[in-house]
Design a protein around this motif. Structure first.
Motif: not given
Ligand SMILES: Nc1ncnc2c1ncn2[C@@H]1O[C@H](COP(=O)(O)OP(=O)(O)O)[C@@H](O)[C@H]1O
Ligand SMILES: [Mg+2]
Lengths: 292, 272
Positions: B48-57, B19-21, B27-31
């Motif tokens: 996965g679609p853009t912005g779904c949470g791949k980089s976060t993983t 979660r990102f706060v 809060t935003l739940t990414a995964l």
């Molecule tokens: N440091 C952060 N703070 C807040 N929100 C974030 C942060 N990094 C990513 N997010 C949010 O988490 C979601 C997933 O992002 P990300 O993993 O970058 O997606 P992807 O790589 O699949 O395009 C997005 O909605 C993004 O806005």
């Protein structure tokens, strides 16, 4: 002067023109453009100074208040050869330079160190930001009387003023430079195995460097301002003191002569700084030699 | 540890939530309840679609970020901080523009305390492997996009990572260069037998390279489905797109992925 176009038209070539010919034409046009620029630069200077001189000679403006280029040159020559009322010109210039340079170096170093330190540490920067904003909102020159009261008429008060003027400019730029450092580049360094200190040294500082250098250009001028304003408010020697005395005796030529000196010194410093910067930034893309 | 280190998977994400706060408290739940296993030496692609949470993983696996709940394990052990066995390839250039090619590649070994001579020898070796021996003293801005990518790969591979994470590494390249880079990546991977997680939004790229393709849902990301790609290796990426089996894989997985992409688009246009 119809033949001096500001923007030379791009040459058209017949099919079959050889590359060397096209290249030579391009080089010629670059050279011509440089000459045109230089011509106008000199022409404008000559015209401005000439107008000033003539207006003064013909009494269109009062030479007592406005002096004239020839009077200023005479004064500079006189100062250089016979010295000023306050002793040798070089001594006075040396004093001002000493104040400005010490203020410039200590101020820049402190600005870079504090800027990078606070830029790297969220907590510290959150705590101190309010104080920095408050102090930054004070017009620095009003500190001159206070410094002179506390530190006396000598070197210290001028250095302090120059320091404080330089510090905030460099600090703000170094801080911003750190914040602009690319997040991926930092992540890359950390994953490659860099410690916090290695990240600062190999990523943060180099990437903040262009910001810092931009501020150094401006802040040398500020160091001079600090030194001169300090001398102006209270000193025994220095260019600022010369201006102050000239003002007291309604000596317009003396004031302009001092201004010309300061201008020359600042331009020389600016030039040296550009040389150093170009040496350090050899990794940056060269500006292409385009004629447009 | 009593655990059998030899057989534990390279990467495990177990019921991970991230979660990102925001500073304002939203809060935003990414995964959410994310599960993934990468075996040793396995090449996994994540689409996965853009912005779904791949980089976060991927950030969770590097140790740059920590999960809000759940567990991330590398080679059977928990992740604490940045793991030296991990290498990362970025989407955009993360080369240091003020260092020339060889200094960029030497950075990793130098950070890790190798001597300058050793680092230089290793860097020359890796630059020879990616075909850049003639460009040791060029600066990044003097190279083409494909050459910069090669430098970046050498920079990553020189640390000999056992786990290689790649975040859309070739998405900025033109199609021909990308195919060449695919071949080079597979060659390097085959030599090293590292475990790879390759994130992309390009399904064909995923199928061409990977042993397993994970399809994620539109954010918050969970694993929607996992496909095993049983195309024979070594693969010739430039020709694989004409292979019927390859086309079938792409069609099947695309059916699955399309729903998520559409959901993601719908949400984006509703938000606008
Ligand atoms: N440091 C952060 N703070 C807040 N929100 C974030 C942060 N990094 C990513 N997010 C949010 O988490 C979601 C997933 O992002 P990300 O993993 O970058 O997606 P992807 O790589 O699949 O395009 C997005 O909605 C993004 O806005
Ligand atoms: Mg991403």
């Amino acid at each position: 002067m119809a033949n001096i176009a500001m923007e030379p038209a791009a040459a058209r070539f017949r099919p079959g023109t050889s590359d060397t010919e096209i290249e030579a034409a391009a080089l010629r046009s670059i050279k011509r453009r440089k000459q045109v620029v230089l011509f106008w630069q000199i022409a404008i200077l000559v015209i401005a100074l000439g107008l000033w001189e003539i207006s003064s000679q013909l009494n269109w403006i009062d030479p007592f208040f406005y002096a004239s280029p020839s009077l200023v040159v005479d004064r500079l020559y006189d100062w250089a050869v016979n010295g000023t009322t306050e002793g040798s010109l070089w001594y006075n210039l040396g004093i001002t330079m000493e104040e400005a340079l010490i203020g410039f170096f200590t101020g820049s170093i402190a600005g870079v160190v504090v800027g990078i330190g606070l830029g790297r540490n969220r907590m510290l920067s959150d705590i101190f930001s309010v104080y920095i904003k408050a102090i930054n909102s004070i017009p620095r020159v009003v500190l001159a009387p206070i410094f002179i009261m506390i530190m006396g008429l000598g070197l210290a008060s001028k250095v302090a003023l120059a320091f404080i003027m330089v510090f905030f400019v460099v600090f703000a730029n170094a801080f911003q430079g750190v914040r602009e450092a690319d997040r991926d580049m930092i992540a890359n360094a950390r994953i490659l195995g860099a410690s916090d200190w290695q990240v600062t040294r190999t990523v943060i500082v180099p990437s903040a460097m262009s910001w810092i250098f931009a501020s150094l250009h401006v802040s040398f001028g500020f160091a001079i301002i600090g030194a001169i304003v300090g001398e102006f408010v209270g000193a025994r020697f220095g260019i600022g003191q010369l201006i102050s005395i000239a003002k007291g005796t309604f000596d317009a030529a003396g004031m302009f002569a001092a201004i010309v000196l300061v201008m020359i010194v600042t331009l020389v410093a600016e030039y040296i700084m550009t040389l150093v910067e170009n040496r350090l930034a050899k990794w940056r893309p060269q500006q292409s030699l385009d004629t447009h | 540890m009593p655990m059998d280190q030899g057989r534990s998977p390279a990467i495990e994400l177990i019921n991970v939530t991230r979660r990102f706060v925001s500073p304002t408290g939203k809060t935003l739940t990414a995964l959410r309840d994310f599960n993934m296993t990468v075996e040793r030496g396995e090449f996994v692609a994540v689409v996965g679609p853009t912005g779904c949470g791949k980089s976060t993983t991927l950030n969770l696996v590097t140790g740059l970020a920590r999960p809000s709940a759940g567990e991330v394990r590398l080679m059977g052990g928990p992740v604490s901080g940045i793991d030296p066995r991990v290498g990362f390839a970025f989407q955009k250039d993360a080369l240091f523009p003020w260092k020339n090619v060889i200094d960029n590649v030497m950075a990793g070994p130098l950070f890790r305390g190798k001597s300058k001579a050793d680092a230089e020898r290793m860097a020359k070796d890796w630059l020879a492997r990616v075909g850049l021996s003639k460009f040791l003293h060029h600066y990044p801005h003097q190279l083409s996009g494909g050459m910069r990518k090669r430098v970046a790969l050498a920079q990553t591979f020189i640390n000999e990572p056992e786990i290689l994470l790649m975040d859309e590494p070739f998405s900025a390249l033109d199609v021909q260069t990308r195919t060449v880079m695919h071949e080079e990546l597979l060659k390097l991977w085959a030599e090293r037998q590292a475990s790879v997680v390759f994130v992309t939004h390009d399904l064909e790229e995923a199928v061409a390279l990977a042993d397993k393709v994970y399809v994620l849902t539109a954010g918050p990301a969970t694993v929607k489905s996992v496909y095993k790609v049983e195309l024979p290796r070594p693969r010739v990426v430039s020709e694989i797109r004409y292979d019927q089996q390859f086309i079938d894989y792409c069609k099947t997985i695309w059916e699955d992925l399309r729903q998520e992409v559409e959901t993601s688009y719908r949400r984006a246009s509703e938000a606008a």
